[in-house]
Write an enzyme that holds these catalytic residues in place. Structure first.
Site, PDB file in Angstrom:
ATOM      1  N   SER A 119       5.477 -10.067   1.103  1.00 10.32           N
ATOM      2  CA  SER A 119       6.368  -9.059   0.516  1.00 10.32           C
ATOM      3  C   SER A 119       7.810  -9.291   0.927  1.00 10.32           C
ATOM      4  CB  SER A 119       5.973  -7.668   1.013  1.00 10.32           C
ATOM      5  OG  SER A 119       4.643  -7.394   0.695  1.00 10.32           O
ATOM      6  N   ASN A 190      11.015  -5.276  -3.215  1.00 11.69           N
ATOM      7  CA  ASN A 190      10.844  -4.698  -1.878  1.00 11.69           C
ATOM      8  C   ASN A 190      12.160  -4.379  -1.199  1.00 11.69           C
ATOM      9  OD1 ASN A 190       8.272  -3.965  -0.810  1.00 11.69           O
ATOM     10  ND2 ASN A 190       7.637  -6.033  -1.359  1.00 11.69           N
TER      11      ASN A 190
END
Ligand SMILES: NC(=O)c1ccc[n+]([C@@H]2O[C@H](COP(=O)([O-])OP(=O)(O)OC[C@H]3O[C@@H](n4cnc5c(N)ncnc54)[C@H](O)[C@@H]3O)[C@@H](O)[C@H]2O)c1
Length: 285
Positions: A119, A190
């Protein structure tokens, strides 16, 4: 139907969703985890999800049987040598990912593309542990994988354009919408998402509103599909905390990305969200 075999390393929330989507789109899948019971449980959960698709009339029973036949499991990473693509979906810890990539580099053919579902971690750093950094890239799916169309394809500093093109094509073959992006902390989504969780945690920490109130306001008035606490539970509080820590470090301690201590306490308590049956809310797993 494809003769390509795709390795998926880590069979948790993301790995099991990725394996499902890959198999549903005609590829063979080799799903790895560190323990037999983990990978078998993941397979069982996947079969339950597929069974529900049959009940809803979204796939035929014959198709389900074909999909099931295309998925094999393993607890031996050297089995990945048969794969043309490998997608790693292990915990969001650089040391774990580096160790996996070093081993994959040893076992897999030089042509195999090694992708990470990280991520937030540096694709360039993960690639640097291998002898093929030009064939290492990010392939970042979103949760729940079977439902979310977006995939970020991330090029590290040394990633070859051919690798990016192959992953974009692969994502399209999975009926996803790929976007290419550069190797920056948290990539696109993110990075944008960090303040969503951090500000919600601060508002809760300052006792300005309860968890339930914050989620309700964001959904009812903000028209978000999920509130920040529900979403942390869905993602996994440990994974979300590690991502915030890594984005914060990636930007050399930039204040706006600083993690909140309460999220760390939740992680330490083991109340990790849906996968643990309890997080900010209780779940009936
Ligand atoms: N959860 C999300 O919403 C989400 C979304 C996008 C990307 N990601 C990323 O995907 C990756 C996996 O996240 P997750 O939510 O599926 O985590 P998870 O905790 O649900 O699953 C991780 C799996 O990896 C396995 N594992 C542990 N050590 C391992 C090792 N050494 N080798 C191989 N497998 C190992 C665990 O047994 C577990 O099954 C992380 O990098 C995360 O940042 C997560």
């Amino acid at each position: 139907m494809s003769s390509t075999t795709v390795g998926v390393v880590g069979s948790g929330t993301m790995g099991s969703g990725i394996a499902q989507v890959v198999a549903q789109n005609g590829f063979n899948v080799l799903l790895f985890d560190i323990k037999e019971e983990i990978v078998i449980e993941s397979l069982t959960r996947m079969r339950t999800r597929l069974e529900k698709l049959v009940e809803k009339g979204k796939i035929l029973r014959d198709e389900l049987e074909e999909i099931n036949k295309r998925i094999q499991t393993s607890t031996d990473l050297s089995d990945m040598r048969v794969c043309q693509f490998v997608i790693e979906a292990a915990p969001e810890k650089l040391s774990i990912k580096k160790d996996i990539f070093q081993q994959l580099d040893k076992y897999c053919s030089e042509e195999t593309i090694l992708a990470t579902n990280t991520s937030s971690l540096s694709i360039t750093e993960i690639g640097s542990i291998t002898r093929r950094p030009e064939r290492v890239a990010g392939m970042h799916f979103f949760n729940p994988v079977p439902l979310m169309p977006l995939v970020e394809v991330i090029r590290g500093v040394i990633t070859e354009e051919e690798t990016v093109k192959a992953l974009v094509q692969f994502a399209k073959a999975l009926r996803k919408i790929p976007v290419t992006c550069e190797d920056t902390p948290g990539f696109i989504v993110n990075r944008i998402a960090r303040p969503f969780y951090n500000e919600a945690l601060k508002i809760h920490g300052e006792r300005l509103a309860t968890i339930e109130q914050i989620d309700r306001i964001m959904k009812k008035e903000g028209k978000f599909r999920m509130g920040p606490f529900e979403l942390q539970d869905l993602i996994g509080i440990d994974i979300n905390f590690s991502t915030t820590e890594s984005v914060h470090q990636g930007f050399f301690g930039e204040e706006r990305f600083r993690p909140h201590y309460y999220q760390q306490r939740m992680m330490q308590s083991g109340k990790l969200g849906r996968k643990a049956g309890v997080g900010y809310y209780n779940y009936d797993n």
